[in-house]
Structure formats: C-alpha cells, structure tokens
Motif scaffolding. Structure first.
Motif, PDB file in Angstrom:
ATOM      1  N   VAL A   1       0.859  -1.202   0.000  1.00 48.33           N
ATOM      2  CA  VAL A   1       0.000   0.000   0.000  1.00 48.33           C
ATOM      3  C   VAL A   1       0.888   1.243   0.000  1.00 48.33           C
ATOM      4  O   VAL A   1       0.674   2.178  -0.777  1.00 48.33           O
ATOM      5  CB  VAL A   1      -0.961   0.006   1.220  1.00 48.33           C
ATOM      6  N   ASP A   2       1.923   1.228   0.878  1.00 54.07           N
ATOM      7  CA  ASP A   2       2.801   2.403   0.991  1.00 54.07           C
ATOM      8  C   ASP A   2       3.578   2.646  -0.302  1.00 54.07           C
ATOM      9  O   ASP A   2       3.916   3.785  -0.635  1.00 54.07           O
ATOM     10  CB  ASP A   2       3.780   2.247   2.167  1.00 54.07           C
ATOM     11  N   ALA A   3       3.859   1.563  -1.033  1.00 57.45           N
ATOM     12  CA  ALA A   3       4.595   1.697  -2.293  1.00 57.45           C
ATOM     13  C   ALA A   3       3.672   2.090  -3.447  1.00 57.45           C
ATOM     14  O   ALA A   3       4.116   2.213  -4.587  1.00 57.45           O
ATOM     15  CB  ALA A   3       5.308   0.387  -2.616  1.00 57.45           C
ATOM     16  N   GLY A   4       2.388   2.227  -3.169  1.00 63.31           N
ATOM     17  CA  GLY A   4       1.452   2.675  -4.205  1.00 63.31           C
ATOM     18  C   GLY A   4       0.987   1.577  -5.144  1.00 63.31           C
ATOM     19  O   GLY A   4       0.461   1.848  -6.227  1.00 63.31           O
ATOM     20  N   ARG A   5       1.150   0.294  -4.739  1.00 63.18           N
ATOM     21  CA  ARG A   5       0.809  -0.807  -5.663  1.00 63.18           C
ATOM     22  C   ARG A   5      -0.668  -0.789  -6.064  1.00 63.18           C
ATOM     23  O   ARG A   5      -1.015  -1.220  -7.155  1.00 63.18           O
ATOM     24  CB  ARG A   5       1.140  -2.174  -5.011  1.00 63.18           C
ATOM     25  N   ILE A   6      -1.569  -0.321  -5.167  1.00 64.56           N
ATOM     26  CA  ILE A   6      -2.988  -0.242  -5.580  1.00 64.56           C
ATOM     27  C   ILE A   6      -3.416   1.214  -5.799  1.00 64.56           C
ATOM     28  O   ILE A   6      -4.598   1.506  -5.947  1.00 64.56           O
ATOM     29  CB  ILE A   6      -3.937  -0.956  -4.582  1.00 64.56           C
ATOM     30  N   GLY A   7      -2.436   2.100  -5.835  1.00 69.62           N
ATOM     31  CA  GLY A   7      -2.763   3.516  -6.038  1.00 69.62           C
ATOM     32  C   GLY A   7      -3.431   4.098  -4.798  1.00 69.62           C
ATOM     33  O   GLY A   7      -3.128   3.709  -3.670  1.00 69.62           O
ATOM     34  N   ARG A   8      -4.377   5.007  -5.030  1.00 68.43           N
ATOM     35  CA  ARG A   8      -5.088   5.655  -3.910  1.00 68.43           C
ATOM     36  C   ARG A   8      -6.189   4.705  -3.429  1.00 68.43           C
ATOM     37  O   ARG A   8      -7.077   4.343  -4.206  1.00 68.43           O
ATOM     38  CB  ARG A   8      -5.695   6.966  -4.416  1.00 68.43           C
TER      39      ARG A   8
END
Ligand SMILES: NC(=O)c1ccc[n+]([C@@H]2O[C@H](COP(=O)([O-])OP(=O)(O)OC[C@H]3O[C@@H](n4cnc5c(N)ncnc54)[C@H](O)[C@@H]3O)[C@@H](O)[C@H]2O)c1
Length: 378
Positions: free
Chosen positions: A136-143
């Motif tokens: 989540v923190d790495a943006g794998r699913i975006g917002r």
C-alpha cells in the motif's frame, strides 16, 4: 541484554499461546502467573515451570516490569488499571476495555505515571500483513478508495470451554473479532473518522455444544451481527461485517480496492497468509512475504489448517521498545482508537446516525525486513 521479567494475570485458554511464545524468546521471561482461580494458575505454573502467585504478590514483585492481562474483557480495564497503579507496564488482550470510557481512564492514568500500555492484536505485525502495508505504501494499488472486511461464523459456543463471556458486555463478534480487522485497516489506511452501522441479535439464547458445559444456555446480551461502514481520514470507505449468526459463506475475509488495482489481504486473525495484488484489471499476483518476519506456519488449528501463530510479538516489540526508548507498535493509543470505532458501530445502530470518531491515532511504524526477533533491534 538482560531479559525483561513478565507476569501473566489470567491463566485460561489463550495463556498457552503467550507462555509458548515467551518460552521461544530471547527478550523476555515469564516469572510468575496468577488467576482468580488459584488452581488455574497452579496448573499453568506446573506446566510451564513458573511460579503461581496471587495478583497482589505479582504486583509487589520488583523484578516484574511488564504484566500481561489475559483476563476476560469485562476485567481488562480494571485489572490493567491495578497494574498501572502498581507502577508496571501492562499489555492487555483485546479489547483494551469493555467500554471506550474505561480505556480512556486507563490511558490517562498510565500517561500520568509514565507507564506503557500495549494491547492485542499484534497479528498486523505478521508477514502477510506487513507485506500488504509495504505494498500500500509503495502505491501498488494507487489511492485506496474502498474495501470490504468480512468475518462470519456461527459463534464460539461450539468450541470454547467457557463461552459465556463472549455473549456479555465486552464480548460479541464486534469487540471479539473486530479488533483484528480494524487494527489492520488502521495499519494500512490510517485513522477512521466516521462510522455507520446496523446491528442485530440473531438469537436471544445460545446452547453450548462444547465440553465441559455442553447443553447449558447462555442469554445473549450483545449484538451478534453487525454490518457497518468505516470512513477513513484518507478518503477511503470500507464495509465491515462481523457475525456469529452464519453457518456457511463463500466471502473472502478482506479486500481493498484502489485507483490502480486491488489487494487481497490475508485473514487478520493470523500472522501469515498469501496476500495478492492486481495492477488494474490484470491477474492476481502474490506479494513476497518471505522477506518479512513472523509468517512461517508453526501451528495446526483444530480444523487442520497450518497457520503462523506468533501471538506475543506485540509484547516482544514493547519489551524491545522499553529497552531502546522508542514507541511500541501494538500500543494503547492504537487500541483505544480501535475500541472507539468498534463501540461506534453499535452506537450508530442504536442511535440511527453516523458517529464521528474523536480519538487521534497514527499508523504504527512498519516492521523492518528480516527474520525473527532481530527486527526489533533496528
Ligand atoms: N481463546 C482464544 O482463542 C483467544 C484468542 C485471542 C484472544 N483471546 C482473548 O483473551 C482473553 C482471555 O480469553 P480466554 O479464552 O483465555 O478466556 P478464559 O475464560 O479461558 O480465561 C480467562 C481467565 O482469566 C481469569 N480471570 C478473570 N477475571 C480475572 C481477574 N479479575 N483477575 C485474575 N484472573 C481473572 C479467569 O479465571 C480465567 O482463568 C479474552 O479477552 C479473549 O478475547 C482469546
């Protein structure tokens, strides 16, 4: 480093997990156990080679720095307060109190004395959940936009040896199982700001089918099905169901939906599991959990599942945090926020309105990559 001496109050069903976890640890040692039922404390004392003492003797022992409160939910806040008043750090089973107001009084007393409060669950520190946090923190699913947390069984009266407390104030599926889901949600998404829900009591009585109380009847005092919606400060909204009225279902425990993909979060009652993500509408891809500690299966459940059970990791993090003068992760502040959210689910249904959440809360620091207890050194 010298090990930190622990005391355990409450020698029931779950105390085995903690005593086993402590026996594997380099950081702590259980010096004494206590229980209202002297025979329960003595039996655990003999089984694990520790002293069985009274609660007063434990609280007067200058060697014991941290007391684990493994009593039933109604006793959590009063027993923890007693520990704090004795000048010792306390780590409680969930929930932190049977009411948010009790938990708040406990936290105020602890802060005034400079005492640490820790609270279960610590499953969010497991490999499956930390891998989700990293993704989540790495943006794998975006917002993150939405999600669904779902827990439903037919209750605890079919397996727990003494299940009555689960159907009294402080119990119910929301306070019993909700902490696992809401704690992991806060770990992933941050604090909750608003709650709405509908709650029902599925049956007015429950018939115990587990031994030794088979056939006895429990009067149900708390909702046994609660359907809610949690709104997070980051804008995401997540539906949450907790129920002990469901014989069978085919829902997954936990999913998040973001602007760039979806995430399958493992069952937050356990430390391991197989988290997966998608990139938009692509295939499900497993996240690498092997780089995170506390994920290898080490216990077989009654139903034959091989699961990762590292219950105690929250206590070990707190012991290391005391040593290193840093914040611990499974904290009283986090548990108080979670308890306010869980209580708001019930209040929202009774009062027929949204409830705003007031307790502030920060996401706990993620665990570093690595293996075993050395991750607490960084
Ligand atoms: N059993 C599980 O699988 C499980 C799993 C996770 C968390 N928990 C949580 O752990 C806590 C304990 O659950 P359990 O299943 O071990 O319950 P339990 O009823 O088996 O044991 C609780 C013990 O606490 C003792 N006790 C109660 N009040 C006390 C007091 N004031 N002072 C000293 N001793 C007291 C009781 O005599 C009993 O031996 C609960 O909050 C539960 O939600 C249980």
């Amino acid at each position: 480093m010298a090990r930190i001496d622990l005391g355990i109050i409450g020698c029931g069903n779950i105390s085995h997990s903690y005593l086993k976890g402590a026996a594997r640890s380099e950081l702590v040692r259980v010096k004494a156990v206590a229980d209202l039922r002297t025979e329960a404390a003595q039996a655990k004392g003999v089984e694990y080679g520790v002293q069985a003492v009274s609660v007063d003797q434990m609280l007067a022992d200058p060697d014991i720095q941290v007391v684990l409160n493994l009593t039933i939910p109604l006793a959590h806040a009063p027993v923890s307060l007693q520990v704090v008043e004795a000048g010792k750090h306390v780590y409680s089973e969930k929930p932190l109190g049977s009411r948010h107001a009790e938990a708040e009084a406990l936290m105020l007393a602890a802060t005034a004395k400079g005492i640490r409060v820790g609270c279960a669950p610590d499953t969010f520190l497991g490999a499956g959940h930390q891998a989700c946090r990293r993704a989540v923190d790495a943006g794998r699913i975006g917002r993150p936009i939405a999600g669904s947390a779902f827990f439903a069984t037919h209750g605890v009266e079919h397996w727990h040896p003494n299940p009555e407390f689960f159907f009294k104030r402080g119990g119910g599926p929301v306070l019993d199982m909700g902490p696992y889901y809401v704690t992991q949600l806060v770990n992933l998404l941050g604090p909750v700001v608003r709650v709405a829900a509908q709650a029902t009591i599925g049956s007015a009585t429950r018939t115990v089918s587990s031994e030794p109380l088979k056939g006895s009847i429990i009067q149900v005092e708390v909702p046994t099905t609660v359907n809610g919606v949690l709104s997070f400060a980051n804008g995401a909204s997540v539906t949450i169901t907790t129920s002990w009225d469901v014989w069978r279902h085919r829902r997954v425990p936990f999913e998040l939906y973001g602007s760039e993909g979806s995430m399958l979060v493992p069952d937050p009652n356990f430390f391991g599991g197989e988290p997966m993500v998608t990139s938009r509408d692509g295939d499900w891809t497993p996240l690498n959990t092997s780089v995170h500690p506390f994920g290898k299966p080490n216990r077989r459940t009654q139903s034959g599942l091989h699961v990762a059970d590292y219950r105690m990791v929250g206590v070990l993090d707190m012991a290391a945090a005391i040593r290193d003068h840093r914040r611990h992760r499974a904290s009283g502040e986090l548990a108080m926020h979670v308890l306010e959210v869980l209580e708001a689910l019930e209040r929202s249904s009774i009062e027929g309105r949204h409830i705003m959440i007031e307790t502030p809360c920060e996401r706990p620091e993620p665990l570093p990559l690595g293996e075993g207890e050395e991750v607490f050194a960084s």
